[in-house]
Write a protein that holds these residues in place. Structure first.
Motif, PDB file in Angstrom:
ATOM      1  N   THR A 290       9.129  -2.435  -3.936  1.00 31.10           N
ATOM      2  CA  THR A 290       9.665  -3.780  -4.116  1.00 31.10           C
ATOM      3  C   THR A 290       9.697  -4.557  -2.796  1.00 31.10           C
ATOM      4  OG1 THR A 290      11.927  -2.933  -3.846  1.00 31.10           O
ATOM      5  CG2 THR A 290      11.059  -3.079  -6.093  1.00 31.10           C
ATOM      6  N   SER A 291       9.167  -3.977  -1.748  1.00 29.73           N
ATOM      7  CA  SER A 291       9.066  -4.648  -0.455  1.00 29.73           C
ATOM      8  C   SER A 291       7.594  -4.749  -0.070  1.00 29.73           C
ATOM      9  CB  SER A 291       9.847  -3.891   0.624  1.00 29.73           C
ATOM     10  OG  SER A 291       9.375  -2.558   0.749  1.00 29.73           O
ATOM     11  N   SER A 292       7.285  -5.609   0.903  1.00 25.90           N
ATOM     12  CA  SER A 292       5.892  -5.818   1.299  1.00 25.90           C
ATOM     13  C   SER A 292       5.293  -4.607   1.994  1.00 25.90           C
ATOM     14  CB  SER A 292       5.786  -7.031   2.227  1.00 25.90           C
ATOM     15  OG  SER A 292       6.547  -6.808   3.417  1.00 25.90           O
ATOM     16  N   HIS A 293       6.137  -3.786   2.629  1.00 30.93           N
ATOM     17  CA  HIS A 293       5.699  -2.592   3.345  1.00 30.93           C
ATOM     18  C   HIS A 293       6.666  -1.450   3.035  1.00 30.93           C
ATOM     19  CE1 HIS A 293       3.842  -5.916   5.542  1.00 30.93           C
ATOM     20  NE2 HIS A 293       2.932  -5.053   5.968  1.00 30.93           N
ATOM     21  N   VAL A 294       6.239  -0.243   3.361  1.00 37.58           N
ATOM     22  CA  VAL A 294       7.098   0.934   3.208  1.00 37.58           C
ATOM     23  C   VAL A 294       7.098   1.706   4.525  1.00 37.58           C
ATOM     24  CG1 VAL A 294       6.894   1.202   0.706  1.00 37.58           C
ATOM     25  CG2 VAL A 294       5.140   2.187   2.177  1.00 37.58           C
ATOM     26  N   TRP A 295       8.269   2.172   4.907  1.00 33.16           N
ATOM     27  CA  TRP A 295       8.383   2.937   6.149  1.00 33.16           C
ATOM     28  C   TRP A 295       7.735   4.305   6.017  1.00 33.16           C
ATOM     29  CZ3 TRP A 295       9.102   0.367  10.229  1.00 33.16           C
ATOM     30  CH2 TRP A 295      10.094  -0.621  10.383  1.00 33.16           C
ATOM     31  N   LEU A 296       7.116   4.749   7.121  1.00 33.70           N
ATOM     32  CA  LEU A 296       6.582   6.100   7.260  1.00 33.70           C
ATOM     33  C   LEU A 296       7.317   6.796   8.398  1.00 33.70           C
ATOM     34  CD1 LEU A 296       2.771   5.226   7.064  1.00 33.70           C
ATOM     35  CD2 LEU A 296       4.247   5.992   5.172  1.00 33.70           C
ATOM     36  N   CYS A 329       7.734  -1.066  22.577  1.00 34.53           N
ATOM     37  CA  CYS A 329       8.851  -0.154  22.341  1.00 34.53           C
ATOM     38  C   CYS A 329       9.643  -0.606  21.106  1.00 34.53           C
ATOM     39  CB  CYS A 329       9.771  -0.117  23.557  1.00 34.53           C
ATOM     40  SG  CYS A 329       8.945   0.514  25.039  1.00 34.53           S
ATOM     41  N   ASN A 330      10.511   0.272  20.645  1.00 36.97           N
ATOM     42  CA  ASN A 330      11.368  -0.007  19.492  1.00 36.97           C
ATOM     43  C   ASN A 330      10.555  -0.364  18.248  1.00 36.97           C
ATOM     44  OD1 ASN A 330      13.719   0.340  21.097  1.00 36.97           O
ATOM     45  ND2 ASN A 330      13.439  -1.751  21.882  1.00 36.97           N
ATOM     46  N   MET A 331       9.428   0.317  18.099  1.00 45.83           N
ATOM     47  CA  MET A 331       8.551   0.067  16.961  1.00 45.83           C
ATOM     48  C   MET A 331       8.348   1.356  16.157  1.00 45.83           C
ATOM     49  SD  MET A 331       7.477  -3.082  16.675  1.00 45.83           S
ATOM     50  CE  MET A 331       7.642  -4.574  17.658  1.00 45.83           C
ATOM     51  N   SER A 332       8.212   1.186  14.873  1.00 43.22           N
ATOM     52  CA  SER A 332       7.910   2.311  13.987  1.00 43.22           C
ATOM     53  C   SER A 332       6.778   1.913  13.053  1.00 43.22           C
ATOM     54  CB  SER A 332       9.148   2.714  13.188  1.00 43.22           C
ATOM     55  OG  SER A 332      10.163   3.191  14.042  1.00 43.22           O
ATOM     56  N   GLY A 333       6.206   2.892  12.385  1.00 41.11           N
ATOM     57  CA  GLY A 333       5.041   2.650  11.540  1.00 41.11           C
ATOM     58  C   GLY A 333       5.410   2.411  10.091  1.00 41.11           C
ATOM     59  N   ALA A 334       4.773   1.405   9.496  1.00 39.42           N
ATOM     60  CA  ALA A 334       4.944   1.105   8.078  1.00 39.42           C
ATOM     61  C   ALA A 334       3.573   0.927   7.448  1.00 39.42           C
ATOM     62  CB  ALA A 334       5.793  -0.149   7.884  1.00 39.42           C
ATOM     63  N   MET A 335       3.497   1.101   6.138  1.00 38.52           N
ATOM     64  CA  MET A 335       2.245   0.932   5.421  1.00 38.52           C
ATOM     65  C   MET A 335       2.354  -0.248   4.473  1.00 38.52           C
ATOM     66  SD  MET A 335       0.181   3.680   3.038  1.00 38.52           S
ATOM     67  CE  MET A 335       1.397   3.677   1.731  1.00 38.52           C
ATOM     68  N   GLU A 336       1.271  -1.003   4.334  1.00 39.94           N
ATOM     69  CA  GLU A 336       1.241  -2.101   3.379  1.00 39.94           C
ATOM     70  C   GLU A 336       1.422  -1.553   1.962  1.00 39.94           C
ATOM     71  OE1 GLU A 336      -1.991  -4.987   5.649  1.00 39.94           O
ATOM     72  OE2 GLU A 336      -2.676  -3.467   4.225  1.00 39.94           O
ATOM     73  N   ALA A 337       2.305  -2.179   1.201  1.00 45.05           N
ATOM     74  CA  ALA A 337       2.525  -1.727  -0.168  1.00 45.05           C
ATOM     75  C   ALA A 337       1.376  -2.127  -1.082  1.00 45.05           C
ATOM     76  CB  ALA A 337       3.844  -2.287  -0.706  1.00 45.05           C
ATOM     77  N   GLY A 338       0.644  -3.167  -0.710  1.00 43.04           N
ATOM     78  CA  GLY A 338      -0.501  -3.618  -1.497  1.00 43.04           C
ATOM     79  C   GLY A 338      -1.724  -3.781  -0.621  1.00 43.04           C
ATOM     80  N   GLY A 339      -2.697  -4.526  -1.123  1.00 42.45           N
ATOM     81  CA  GLY A 339      -3.910  -4.769  -0.345  1.00 42.45           C
ATOM     82  C   GLY A 339      -4.654  -3.488  -0.025  1.00 42.45           C
ATOM     83  N   LYS A 340      -5.001  -3.294   1.243  1.00 42.68           N
ATOM     84  CA  LYS A 340      -5.755  -2.116   1.658  1.00 42.68           C
ATOM     85  C   LYS A 340      -4.851  -0.992   2.159  1.00 42.68           C
ATOM     86  CE  LYS A 340      -9.950  -4.699   2.779  1.00 42.68           C
ATOM     87  NZ  LYS A 340     -10.974  -5.004   3.806  1.00 42.68           N
ATOM     88  N   HIS A 341      -3.537  -1.186   2.079  1.00 39.97           N
ATOM     89  CA  HIS A 341      -2.557  -0.147   2.432  1.00 39.97           C
ATOM     90  C   HIS A 341      -2.728   0.339   3.876  1.00 39.97           C
ATOM     91  CE1 HIS A 341      -1.406   0.012  -1.787  1.00 39.97           C
ATOM     92  NE2 HIS A 341      -2.689   0.065  -2.083  1.00 39.97           N
TER      93      HIS A 341
END
Length: 359
Positions: A290-296, A329-341
């Motif tokens: 339900t969000s544009s991205h998902v945390w990994l 710094c202070n960054m984490s990885g997320a994946m696109e919930a749609g599109g090319k992921h």
């Protein structure tokens, strides 16, 4: 009889089967189970949902080969089924070529089409004016002779890339294209097949031809020991394949730190993705976010200036979006919930859905 157009690119008991040659974490993502008990398709679905996750969904050739090696008998149910559909609005239109998506705003239907006039009109031809009509034909033509749609598809995939797919490819056709019939089959078709778990996989290794539509008759797909699929009456008694999914999509928006704490308290950890197979499995589930991205479980360390998985896996496989700056710094990885992921970097304080792995 209708010609078709190819496109050429120069650049395609209960026995549990854990994915072969996989790391421990890959095996934790999902597991296949061959159930050596005969049930109807509906009964098999109920069994899988009660004891595992669902009847199996197949995404690619490697999945099918692993299932085939575990099958002890000829013809076992998969999660693919075809319920009778009389309303054309319930059909899913698809392009034959992988990676080409059908969208309603990029079509060229003739006036009044598609109309499913003769029921089961799941194939599409292009007229001399280059508009499209749906049709229930079983015979097609290409420049070296007449073919059925499945034969045309197999021919194109064997000698070229695939049947011509997508409006961009069609727009590149020469303006003087013509044949004795004046019509060409293209790679667009209506797909009435569905997966039990609602997945969108279009992997369909049918044994001979694309299954013929029979109004009012439900058919379900079986996997044979030769690795191909056939259809059977869904009430037939057959063994079947289940799968267990160890990936959980949490549809709550949290910061990265809140997400990892949630997973470790209630489940196991945030999800790591260490190969293309894991990427494919996770991105299919990300479509329900339900969000544009998902945390990994992907984190950047300023001290070492590298990205790492907090679950201790190495970052060998990468699926970053293009032009992503990697040294913040202070960054984490997320994946696109749609599109090319694709993966992106995001500020830790952004709030997204996230994936947990089961314990």
């Amino acid at each position: 009889m209708i010609p078709f157009i190819c496109v050429l690119y120069s650049d395609g008991q209960v026995f549990s089967l854990v994915l072969g040659q996989c790391s421990l974490f890959t095996c934790q993502l999902f597991k296949y189970h061959f159930i050596d008990k005969t049930r109807s398709w509906d009964e098999a679905q109920k069994y899988c949902r009660e004891k595992h996750t669902d009847l199996v969904t197949v995404y690619e050739e490697t999945d099918m080969q692993r299932l085939r090696r575990s099958a002890k008998k000829q013809g076992a149910w998969t999660g693919l089924y075809n319920k009778p559909v009389s309303d054309k609005n319930e059909w899913n239109w698809r392009w034959s070529q992988a990676g080409v998506e059908y969208t309603e705003d990029a079509t060229n239907w003739c006036h009044g089409e598609p109309n499913n006039a003769n029921h089961g009109e799941y194939c599409v031809w292009m007229t001399p004016s280059k508009c499209w009509r749906d049709n229930r034909s079983y015979t097609f033509y290409e420049t070296i002779g007449y073919r059925t749609w499945p034969e045309a598809q197999r021919y194109c995939r064997k000698y070229h890339t695939d049947l011509i797919s997508g409006t961009k490819q069609l727009e590149e056709l020469p303006s003087d294209l013509s044949n004795t019939a004046g019509l060409y089959w293209i790679g667009l078709f209506a797909d009435t097949w569905r997966w039990s778990d609602g997945s969108s996989s279009f992997f369909r290794p049918w044994s001979q031809t694309f299954p013929v539509y029979h109004p009012g008759i439900s058919k379900c797909a079986t996997l044979n020991k030769d690795g191909r699929w056939n259809t059977a009456n869904c009430n037939s008694q057959k063994p079947f394949f289940c799968y267990s999914d160890n990936v959980i999509l949490i549809k709550e928006n949290k910061t990265w730190e809140e997400a990892i704490n949630y997973c470790r308290e209630k489940h196991n950890d945030l999800i790591s993705i260490t190969d293309a197979e894991q990427q494919r499995w996770v991105q299919e589930r990300a479509k329900n976010a339900t969000s544009s991205h998902v945390w990994l479980a992907l984190r950047f360390t300023c001290i070492l200036e590298v990205w790492f998985w907090v679950t201790d896996e190495r970052v060998d496989y990468k699926n970053w979006a293009p032009n992503v700056k990697m040294d913040d710094c202070n960054m984490s990885g997320a994946m696109e919930a749609g599109g090319k992921h694709k993966w992106i970097k995001e500020d830790d304080m952004m709030k997204f859905n996230f994936f947990c792995s089961k314990s």
